[in-house]
Design a protein around this motif. Structure first.
Motif, mmCIF file in Angstrom:
data_model
loop_
_atom_site.group_PDB
_atom_site.id
_atom_site.type_symbol
_atom_site.label_atom_id
_atom_site.label_comp_id
_atom_site.label_asym_id
_atom_site.label_seq_id
_atom_site.Cartn_x
_atom_site.Cartn_y
_atom_site.Cartn_z
ATOM 1 N N HIS A 1 156.283 45.421 44.353
ATOM 2 C CA HIS A 1 157.823 45.203 44.303
ATOM 3 C C HIS A 1 158.006 44.035 43.581
ATOM 4 N N GLU B 1 156.494 49.832 55.041
ATOM 5 C CA GLU B 1 156.730 48.428 54.349
ATOM 6 C C GLU B 1 157.061 47.679 55.701
ATOM 7 N N TYR C 1 149.056 49.626 53.738
ATOM 8 C CA TYR C 1 150.429 50.581 53.858
ATOM 9 C C TYR C 1 149.745 51.681 54.690
ATOM 10 N N GLY D 1 159.068 54.187 48.217
ATOM 11 C CA GLY D 1 160.503 53.957 49.276
ATOM 12 C C GLY D 1 160.895 55.094 49.525
ATOM 13 N N ALA E 1 155.924 39.109 42.438
ATOM 14 C CA ALA E 1 155.415 40.317 42.921
ATOM 15 C C ALA E 1 154.896 40.410 44.263
ATOM 16 N N GLU E 2 155.629 41.341 44.948
ATOM 17 C CA GLU E 2 155.477 41.467 46.341
ATOM 18 C C GLU E 2 154.402 42.578 46.297
ATOM 19 N N THR F 1 155.005 52.553 43.404
ATOM 20 C CA THR F 1 156.143 52.044 43.861
ATOM 21 C C THR F 1 156.411 52.891 44.855
ATOM 22 N N CYS G 1 156.690 58.021 53.185
ATOM 23 C CA CYS G 1 157.884 57.798 52.625
ATOM 24 C C CYS G 1 158.846 58.804 52.802
ATOM 25 N N ARG H 1 160.412 41.186 41.789
ATOM 26 C CA ARG H 1 161.442 40.317 41.994
ATOM 27 C C ARG H 1 161.711 39.519 40.433
#
Length: 365
Positions: free
Chosen positions: A360, A335, A329, A288, A321-322, A286, A56, A362
């Motif tokens: 991730h 992603e 991964y 990103g 939840a994703e 998490t 990442c 929501r």
């Protein structure tokens, strides 16, 4: 998570603590060297986090951490306030788990409070002091609760009396509270609320000399036999070796040092992971471009509660939840690639989060 390092004076507690943390506890050859508890926050080693950072390239990285407390050495009579007993007992009560360091090495230059090296005897000294304090707690509570159970016919009070009597019987037999189990949720809840010292999970840390760091020695085998029925963990470590490793500046130097003495990884890394497992903890991530972060959760946690670890609003307004599995991964590399391959799962409120999940959430508040 807070783990307390305990043990008799001069067994290597502070040396081990120094290896675990950047905070430096005074380490000297006399009892009660550590007067106030020393606290250090240390990173939980996790190669998965490192791999995610490589993929990442985030602006920031936040690993999981463990809080370690180096507690003053305990002596006989601590349950009655001898030595630093009251301070010791107060400090240990605030911890979630106990790392019990036992001296499993001979060294005529380091004095022992009982003159001879006997880790099983040392273990029993601390066990007895903690058990005596728990017995005092149980009997005081039992005296009050028994009256309510007899006079008022209170069903809850009767249940509590049953729990207290079970603990009292075990403690009088020289057994720790953690050896007693209960069937109903009400009993288990009340048992937890007593906060008994000997109900805390324990990892026995056998502190050996350099030569025994890989395979242990006769002292270690004696400890292994003594704790066979306790349901506790055990780890072999050389605090002196770990202190030498901690002074090396680079990972390459540390790896070469470990290879030279026949170890695949440092005892500190093994100890932190063992402490993590001792408390039934796991990690989700998490990931990103802004941040890769490890989040600690208790095994069996469902998605909304895992979201609440990040922020209470995430739990309150949880929608879904994703979830990406770590292996997917890493294999696919991003992603977006995971989504294209159809490997991202959408989970609801009943999903039980798994160790290594990349999440991730929501939500809508």
């Amino acid at each position: 998570m807070k783990c307390g390092i305990v043990g008799l004076p001069n067994v290597g507690k502070s040396t081990l603590f120094n290896s675990l943390s950047n905070a430096k506890a005074q380490s000297a050859n006399f009892p009660f060297c550590t007067i106030e508890p020393n606290v250090g926050v240390i990173t939980v080693p996790d190669e998965r986090l490192n791999r995610l950072v490589e993929l990442c390239n985030p602006k920031s990285t936040v690993p999981a951490t463990v809080e370690i407390v180096d507690i003053a050495g305990l002596v006989k009579g601590a349950s009655k306030g001898e030595g630093l007993g009251n301070k010791f007992l107060a400090n240990i009560r605030e911890t979630d788990a106990i790392l019990h360091v036992l001296r499993c090495f001979d060294d005529e230059n380091i004095t022992h409070v009982d003159t001879t090296v006997d880790p099983v005897r040392d273990k029993e000294i601390i066990d007895l002091e903690l058990q005596l304090k728990d017995l005092e707690t149980v009997e005081n509570r039992l005296a009050k609760t028994a009256k309510a159970a007899q006079t008022g016919g209170d069903k809850t009070a009767k249940m509590q009396v049953g729990v207290l009597e079970a603990y009292r019987e075990a403690l009088l037999q020289g057994k720790s509270a953690r050896t007693v189990s209960f069937e109903t949720k009400d009993e288990q809840k009340f048992a937890r609320e007593l906060f008994l010292l000997t109900n805390k999970p324990v990892l026995y840390v056998c502190n050996v000399d350099d030569d025994a760091a890989v395979d242990g020695n006769a002292y270690v085998e004696a400890v292994r036999k003594a704790i066979a029925d306790e349901g506790a963990g055990m780890l072999i470590i050389s605090a002196r070796t770990e202190s030498e490793i901690a002074e090396l500046d680079t990972w390459e130097e540390r790896r070469e040092f470990l290879e030279a003495i026949g170890l695949e990884e440092s005892g500190v890394s093994r100890l932190i992971r063992a402490a993590y497992a001792l408390l039934n903890l796991q990690t989700y991530f998490t990931a990103g471009p802004d941040e890769v972060r490890a989040w600690t959760f208790i095994r069996g946690t469902k998605a909304p509660q895992a979201a609440g670890i990040i922020h209470t609003d995430f739990e309150k307004g949880f929608i879904r939840a994703e979830v990406i599995k770590y292996d997917d991964y890493v294999t696919l590399g991003s992603e977006s690639a995971v989504k294209e391959a159809g490997k991202m799962a959408v989970e609801g409120k009943e999903y039980v989060v798994q160790d290594g999940d990349i999440m991730h959430f929501r939500f809508n508040v």
